[in-house]
Design a protein around this motif. Sequence first.
Motif, short mmCIF file in Angstrom:
data_model
loop_
_atom_site.label_atom_id
_atom_site.label_comp_id
_atom_site.label_asym_id
_atom_site.label_seq_id
_atom_site.Cartn_x
_atom_site.Cartn_y
_atom_site.Cartn_z
N VAL A 307 -35.31 -22.65 29.92
CA VAL A 307 -34.54 -21.47 30.30
C VAL A 307 -35.10 -20.28 29.52
O VAL A 307 -35.23 -20.33 28.29
CB VAL A 307 -33.03 -21.64 29.99
CG1 VAL A 307 -32.29 -20.32 30.19
CG2 VAL A 307 -32.43 -22.72 30.89
N TRP A 370 -31.63 -31.85 31.62
CA TRP A 370 -32.82 -31.08 31.26
C TRP A 370 -34.11 -31.87 31.55
O TRP A 370 -35.17 -31.57 30.99
CB TRP A 370 -32.76 -30.67 29.80
CG TRP A 370 -31.79 -29.55 29.55
CD1 TRP A 370 -30.42 -29.61 29.58
CD2 TRP A 370 -32.10 -28.18 29.29
NE1 TRP A 370 -29.87 -28.39 29.35
CE2 TRP A 370 -30.87 -27.48 29.16
CE3 TRP A 370 -33.30 -27.47 29.13
CZ2 TRP A 370 -30.82 -26.11 28.89
CZ3 TRP A 370 -33.25 -26.11 28.86
CH2 TRP A 370 -32.02 -25.44 28.75
N HIS A 676 -35.18 -20.29 35.08
CA HIS A 676 -35.05 -21.68 34.63
C HIS A 676 -35.92 -22.59 35.46
O HIS A 676 -36.21 -22.32 36.65
CB HIS A 676 -33.60 -22.14 34.67
CG HIS A 676 -32.96 -22.12 36.03
ND1 HIS A 676 -33.10 -23.14 36.93
CD2 HIS A 676 -32.18 -21.19 36.62
CE1 HIS A 676 -32.43 -22.86 38.04
NE2 HIS A 676 -31.85 -21.67 37.88
#
Length: 683
Positions: A307, A370, A676
């Motif tokens: 990010v 993630w 992102h």
Amino acid sequence: MIDRRELAGRHAVEVTGILPESPLSVGNGGLCFTVDVTGLQTFPASYPVEDRSGTGPGTLLATMASWGWHSVPGSYGLAETMRTYRTPHGPVPYVDMRGDLSGSAEAPASAAESWLRANPHRLDLGRIGLARPGAAPLSPADLSGARQRLDLWTGTLTSRFRLRGTPYRVVTACHPERDVLAVRIESPGLTEAGVRLAFPYGSQAWGNAADWSRPEAHTSELRASAGGFTVARVLDGTAYDVAVAVTGGGEVARCGAHEFLITFREPVAELVIGFDARGAGHLPGFGEVMAASGRHWARFWSTGGAVDLSGSRDERAPELERRIVLSQYLTAIHCAGSTPPAETGLMANSWRGRFHLEMHWWHAAHFPLWGRPGLLERSLGWYAAILPRARETAAAQGCPGARWPKQVGPDGRESPSPIGPFLLWQQPHPIFLAELVRRAVGTRRALARYADLVLDTAAFMAAFAVEGPGGYGLGPPLVPAQESYADVRASAANPTFELAYWAWALEVAQRWRRLMGLGPNPHWAEVAAGMAAPRVRGGVYAAMDAPPYTVRDDHPSMLYALGFVPQTRLIDAGTMRATLADVLATWDWETTWGWDHPAIAMTATRLGDPATAVEALLRPVAKNAYLPNGHNRQSATLPVYLPGNGGLLAAVALMARGWDGGPPSPGFPASWAVRHEGLLRLP
């Protein structure tokens, strides 16, 4: 495309002196080595941890491993702490605690309670620091010109400083796959200095992993080996080896029962130090460790989620981005071991290093979100190891399946407590975590690994819920996620958060049954569809459906019934919006914990309130502070708090990537430019 290397580089950590609350660490998820500004553990007293038990301060400068546990001799069993409670299933025995327990102290009522809470405890495996042979011990007053840098891209620490005017350069790294440290020391004064290795006994204190007062209770046997030496450690039933390879003309000599001094004949020396519970094998060279660390961390940052907030107009964006980047590093070195982590990870003990399963989600759910599911799978597999014990607990309470404990060591044995054995909200976590892994790695692989975990978890959940006039309910006894109700655990029932979480997780378990080719379980479906409606008082959700209904400290857990938990039929968005406003206006914020703030951000995000989501992440209260090293500090006794770091990453994933069928970047206002990559949607 986000420039991943530049993103990591702009958040490299640099310090220019002793920061008592904020030392730096290297690690691999299973081993962590925390150091002072010398790149070693030269000044442990300068980084104190206040201990709740009054036994004296510990230190943040520890060497800890997932496997590094110790127990003092004892033969107590949980049967000595059982108490029978009246439940909808009839009389049920619970592990309990008759002594006092508060947020700042504990007073067990018996030797059994004391031993069972304190054993096993995580062990500080050894202290490694600079020393001066035959001279007065080094002190912080001898230090000047310090400058230390943690390079996130390579996972290495470089420390430059002067000791009594003599320049030093120390490079410190950890092997990414082996419990091996590598240290290079360069100094014209090295031939007059040395490196001290010291080994403690295990401590039963709440927050101290080392007991230096009992040298007679353990042994440290020195053995010569090619290119170095090995120290064979035995502490009661715990044994491990510390193997050291040394260059620079290094020689070792014993200088105490558990102390050894390495001296050097050359101004440059390399040490490779391996910790192994099974006996240390061949050690790699310093260059091998450095190269492996560089490859690992470059791959870590180049893959998975990222990010970038650098284009945002909001002045708070750089600080939030710093927290995001450093939290990825810290959770990777502290929360990615073979067991769920302690709340203080592998940096210092809290609750004696035992881990809390209700916190496992907050430590590690972000890994698959993630794009790093393997880091969660390391500890998710541990549940299978304690499944027999969890099944025994469920059976003793008249239910099929598995009931998961709360505060445990690697053996999965519950701890006596007026809170832990009565908590429920850790129960659905394995279903949620397994579902996140499934979404990241694919259905076939996830079913093969975690089907039993999901099905046994759901079997207990469905049986534990009991049908009443308002639907299927939970308890009594119980303690909600908001632990303020421990004193009324015998009558507590139907907490809002747990009702919604129960219904949602049972529906996920049904989906797993379908994916396995099994038919739906009719009782699970009945319970999920028939959970009792949460109590509403004054237009807002109460914490639970029993007096005192809501107290305004600790976790505002009723909010998490929508946010952490996806939308269910039980929760009305309008009522939850009013509940959020009520909490924001009236809550005692100093009593909240680090993970509460990302949890509130998740609620605000799902309610379509991105301004409040960002405000929650950055709320300026004591337990939402993030230190220069990136750690979320809570207090002098809880100096780091990894659930805050992991919770932050989970919340940011929801805020930036959203959820199934939801809008893009739902948690950031228009003034934020959010770039992102590699994030997964939440359910």
